[in-house]
Design a protein around this motif. Structure first.
Motif, mmCIF file in Angstrom:
data_model
loop_
_atom_site.group_PDB
_atom_site.id
_atom_site.type_symbol
_atom_site.label_atom_id
_atom_site.label_comp_id
_atom_site.label_asym_id
_atom_site.label_seq_id
_atom_site.Cartn_x
_atom_site.Cartn_y
_atom_site.Cartn_z
ATOM 1 N N CYS A 35 44.925 -35.159 27.848
ATOM 2 C CA CYS A 35 46.155 -35.809 27.373
ATOM 3 C C CYS A 35 46.196 -37.270 27.797
ATOM 4 O O CYS A 35 46.622 -38.138 27.024
ATOM 5 N N CYS A 36 45.750 -37.546 29.002
ATOM 6 C CA CYS A 36 45.720 -38.941 29.474
ATOM 7 C C CYS A 36 44.781 -39.778 28.622
ATOM 8 O O CYS A 36 45.139 -40.887 28.211
ATOM 9 N N ILE A 37 43.611 -39.271 28.338
ATOM 10 C CA ILE A 37 42.655 -40.023 27.525
ATOM 11 C C ILE A 37 43.188 -40.210 26.106
ATOM 12 O O ILE A 37 43.126 -41.306 25.547
ATOM 13 N N ALA A 38 43.742 -39.160 25.522
ATOM 14 C CA ALA A 38 44.237 -39.241 24.142
ATOM 15 C C ALA A 38 45.383 -40.231 23.989
ATOM 16 O O ALA A 38 45.554 -40.832 22.934
ATOM 17 N N THR A 39 46.177 -40.412 25.037
ATOM 18 C CA THR A 39 47.338 -41.303 24.954
ATOM 19 C C THR A 39 47.137 -42.632 25.672
ATOM 20 O O THR A 39 47.992 -43.513 25.594
ATOM 21 N N GLY A 40 46.048 -42.770 26.412
ATOM 22 C CA GLY A 40 45.828 -43.998 27.180
ATOM 23 C C GLY A 40 46.666 -44.066 28.446
ATOM 24 O O GLY A 40 46.834 -45.132 29.030
ATOM 25 N N THR A 41 47.164 -42.935 28.884
ATOM 26 C CA THR A 41 47.987 -42.858 30.091
ATOM 27 C C THR A 41 47.077 -42.792 31.322
ATOM 28 O O THR A 41 46.140 -41.997 31.348
ATOM 29 N N PRO A 42 47.330 -43.618 32.342
ATOM 30 C CA PRO A 42 46.490 -43.541 33.546
ATOM 31 C C PRO A 42 46.456 -42.130 34.122
ATOM 32 O O PRO A 42 47.453 -41.405 34.102
#
Length: 107
Positions: A9-16
């Protein structure tokens, strides 16, 4: 062990992830088991982080692949290409290895 759904989810959204920057891009999960649980984890991550996954490039298969046979592996690659189109993929998650191969994973 890295919580696969969280990292994806972090990678898909660019969230650290754990305060570390990530390269945003598509994520494919080759799901061998727990598909219903995966959707629940995505929803929980979205709620906890206040980040919508509605347009996030998260993709998942609906059945496992047998990585021990060339035919099955090729079918998976074709299926992924059809699913993601020209979206750049940054992470592929195999969940679980035992469910995505024939034989004994310990051998």
């Amino acid at each position: 062990m890295i919580p696969r759904a969280t990292f994806g989810c972090c990678i898909a959204t660019g969230t650290p992830w754990l305060n570390h920057p990530v390269k945003q891009g598509g994520v494919v999960s080759v799901v061998g088991e727990g598909l219903r649980g995966l959707n629940k984890r995505f929803k929980a991550w979205s709620h906890h982080n206040g980040v919508s996954l509605d347009d996030a490039p998260l993709y998942y298969t609906h059945r496992p692949a047998d990585f021990m046979t060339a035919t099955s592996a090729k079918e998976l690659v074709t299926s992924i290409k059809q699913m993601v189109g020209d979206q750049a993929i940054e992470l592929i998650v195999i969940d679980t290895l035992a469910r995505n191969m024939s034989g004994n994973e310990s051998s």
